[in-house]
Design an enzyme around this catalytic site. Sequence first.
Site, short mmCIF file in Angstrom:
data_model
loop_
_atom_site.label_atom_id
_atom_site.label_comp_id
_atom_site.label_asym_id
_atom_site.label_seq_id
_atom_site.Cartn_x
_atom_site.Cartn_y
_atom_site.Cartn_z
N CYS A 192 0.81 -1.28 0.07
CA CYS A 192 -0.15 0.02 0.10
C CYS A 192 0.86 1.34 0.00
O CYS A 192 0.48 2.45 -0.65
CB CYS A 192 -1.15 0.00 1.23
N HIS A 210 -2.82 1.52 6.65
CA HIS A 210 -2.99 1.54 5.16
C HIS A 210 -2.93 2.89 4.75
O HIS A 210 -3.10 3.91 5.31
CB HIS A 210 -4.49 1.11 5.09
N ASP A 231 -6.94 6.14 -3.73
CA ASP A 231 -6.36 4.84 -3.11
C ASP A 231 -5.97 3.94 -4.29
O ASP A 231 -6.91 3.27 -4.79
CB ASP A 231 -7.42 4.25 -2.13
#
Length: 714
Positions: free
Chosen positions: A290, A350, A373
């Site tokens: 991530c 995250h 994202d």
Amino acid sequence: MTETSISLISVHDRCLNFLLFVLGLISDVDLRSRENNSAHRTREIDQKRLIVRRGQPFSITVQCNGSLPPKHHLDLVLHLGKRDEVEIKVQKVHGAGDKWWFNQQGAQDEMLLTLHSPADAIIGQYSLAVLLMSPDGRVLEKKDKMSFHLLYNPWCKDDVVYLPDETQLQEYIMNEEGIIYMGTWEYIKSIHWNYGQFEDYVMDICFEVLNNSSDALRDSQMDIEQRFDPVYVSRIITAMVNSNDDRGVLTGRWTEPYSDGVAPYRWTGSAPILRQWSKAGVRAVKYGQCWVFAAVACTVLRCLGIPTRLITNFSSAHDVDGNLSIDFLLDENLQPLESRGGRDSSWNFHCWVESWMRRDDLPKGNDGWQVLDPTPQELSDGVFCCGPCPVTAVKEGNLGVKYDAPFVFAEVNADIIHWIVQRNGQRRKIRVDQTTVGRNISTKSVYGDFRDDVTVQYKYPEGSKKEREVYEKAGRRVTDVLSGSSEPGRLQLSIKHAKPVFGTDFDVIIEVKNEGDQDAHVQLTMLATAVTYSSLYRGNCQRQTTTVMVPAHKAQQEVLRLRYDDYAQCVSDDHLIRVKAFVEAPGENEPLLTVTDIPLSRPDVFIQVPGKAFVREQVKASISFTNPLPVPLKGGVFTVEGAGLLSSTKIHVSEDISPGQTVSIVVSFSPMRTGVRKLLVDFDSDRLKDVKGVTTVVVRKKYRNMFAEITEFY
């Protein structure tokens, strides 16, 4: 006027046009790249090629073999696309604000043309043609094969990415270095990252990323025409940074082996990833997780001119089924079970990015920071992408706002529920946690290398009236207690530990506290497992079950000893130990479960750069590392890089590194650009990985004159 005089004028014009055609009036066109790039804040990208920002004028010079004849004029034509799919004729007068236009000033053999782009112009690589036109509209001469790049302009008030704070612009557009926060919400650590958005050829690769999107390949003209819109472009970037369903940049992998690529933790900057993708013929680079996905997206967005910052959400929920709860199923031995209902998970942290823009496609109140994202988690409109989603919509629980608001809301607000699945298949709810998800949401401060907590921008304070109203609007239950009495139990369970170092033995203390008036006899189970930061189970490290008597109004502590030999073989590259403590006692309505994640800290790499550093003069950096483990390290490799200093360079350690041994190397490089720079180092080996080091290097210019040597840096 007589027919004879008209005929003579006509002949004169034809002769003049013939001479212009044969000899050529336009001798050269100077794009004035150095001056324009400096004015448009793009000189860090390039000083030889013209790179400008929309909504801000720029000037070019047309060199002529003489003066422009009467009634003749210049036209400018712009094209976009490999096949000139989009054509723009630049107007000669200032018309509507959404049109390109230019004005000119001329003297003798030179003309200065000032081009004005609209604040919503298409970004991309433009080809420019200067045309000499006859009085009757024919093209007498054409000077083309000139090109320039146009970027978004957050300094322009009419641009939808306008950000009025210069301090923020220096951080979110101009800063090539950053800090990424990792670890757990209780024990936050950080790594430095080289975004490198102004490194050589990175801008070209950013446009190559856009050109290889599914939308661009399907209909290039439509795609180009949409690139005026940062909502469209940023959404394309979140899809293209991962390679799940397109020609994207990075392939994700969350478990070993990484032997056919680069382990995610070994990357220290975005530029090597983007260059490798481009050089390999737009083939995905292996591997990312991530923070790598988010960092590469941050590089691309900043390079294109969209203010962007990297965000870390601690205790981040991945809610697949949309019920705003993350369900963990355990067997009676506290071992994790695969859920048949989905792939819900909770990650220690995250990372995503936020980009600043006005949302003209949404109702008022949704401007500002937008969540984007690029980590491939769930499909959005059939594509692995996420956002842009207004942060204000997440905070207010407006989940009907595009894009992907329900998913982002769950990431910072979901419940965590633990269940024990009994032998007969029945589920027993043993723990509901409504406060852990979405903790210490972090980003780098604009004022220095320290952490800013932005949790308040995503959610109201825990337990507040406003928080309850938002939850109800979002469809989440406000309270969810376990079956039986809602009164607090007489027993309380907690886990305490120090900050252990990887390679050492350490103790974990489990405390059972009895608030009741009678002694309690309980069965205590303590289980330590190795997990990844995304909660993937890697194996058991230690297990212990004992019967404990806890006197009334007293606390009893039990110690779980974890030795290096217990965890070394199963611990993940994230160096995380998850400890669960489970208590059952007669007379208690429900058993007690508590869980904590213990990060194992790693040593540092030490870096020294003696003396002063000057641009294009050799500098030497001394780098050292000491093996803290009780076993030798094999296959050691240092990776060194720094924006404006040197590109990613690997130095291999040929011999094993014994326990307690220090290994030292010297790296020579010549800084390419002035300014305050960061030199980043990563060390990896067979048993110890992801060891980082960073130092600041101030690079100056050197001036020489007959009296003294003067230095300057800016």
